[in-house]
Design an enzyme around this catalytic site. Structure first.
Site, PDB file in Angstrom:
ATOM      1  N   CYS A   1      25.504   1.090  66.752  1.00 51.52           N
ATOM      2  CA  CYS A   1      25.169   2.041  67.815  1.00 51.52           C
ATOM      3  C   CYS A   1      26.412   2.168  68.696  1.00 51.52           C
ATOM      4  O   CYS A   1      26.737   1.264  69.465  1.00 51.52           O
ATOM      5  CB  CYS A   1      23.976   1.497  68.583  1.00 51.52           C
ATOM      6  SG  CYS A   1      23.362   2.603  69.847  1.00 51.52           S
TER       7      CYS A   1
ATOM      8  N   ASP B   1      18.575  -3.427  62.523  1.00 50.66           N
ATOM      9  CA  ASP B   1      17.398  -2.592  62.297  1.00 50.66           C
ATOM     10  C   ASP B   1      17.758  -1.248  61.666  1.00 50.66           C
ATOM     11  O   ASP B   1      17.056  -0.264  61.835  1.00 50.66           O
ATOM     12  CB  ASP B   1      16.632  -2.381  63.606  1.00 50.66           C
ATOM     13  CG  ASP B   1      17.461  -1.670  64.679  1.00 50.66           C
ATOM     14  OD1 ASP B   1      18.632  -1.291  64.413  1.00 50.66           O
ATOM     15  OD2 ASP B   1      16.945  -1.501  65.797  1.00 50.66           O
TER      16      ASP B   1
END
Length: 144
Positions: free
Chosen positions: A116, A106
């Site tokens: 992340c 995403d």
């Protein structure tokens, strides 16, 4: 020769050890690099291996440092993670096998990925300290 767990426990902070060696996660928005936008290199806190560049860092509003891609794809490995009732892709450093975080599809174009990464798994080297820290070969990444 790789350090053993006891040596690492002495060298790393408790959160660095928890994240990198026990697959832990630090708290969002309460970690060292989540909002740092200074130019430089992010290295594996365990091995010193360069993993990410500020050139690929972006503000994702997730509370952890986020990157569109690693510095070199071959320096990280990806693994299926089904813990916590989710299906995610875990990211680990190849050389030290440190847990870094997770990657999600995403992120922004063109890669569309969001790595992340826990701040506790990383050490930031500012671009003006690359030479003195032994990472001078990466200086060209930050020259216009």
């Amino acid at each position: 020769m790789a350090e053993n767990k006891e040596e690492l426990k002495k060298r790393l902070t408790p959160i660095q050890f928890e994240v990198t060696q026990k697959n832990g996660t630090e708290r969002p928005f309460q970690n060292e690099y989540w909002d740092l936008m200074e130019e430089g290199l992010y290295i594996d806190i365990v091995s010193g291996e360069p993993l990410f560049s500020s050139k690929e860092k972006f503000e994702s509003n997730c509370g952890w440092p986020s990157f569109t891609k690693p510095l070199k794809e071959e320096k990280v490995t990806e693994h299926l993670d089904t813990t916590m009732g989710m299906r995610r892709t875990e990211v680990r450093s190849k050389n030290a096998d440190s847990h870094l975080g997770h990657v999600f599809p995403d992120g922004p174009p063109p890669e569309g990925m969001r790595y992340c990464i826990n701040s506790a798994a990383l050490k930031f080297i500012p671009k003006d300290k690359l030479e003195e820290e032994g990472y001078g070969e990466f200086r060209s990444l930050f020259e216009d």
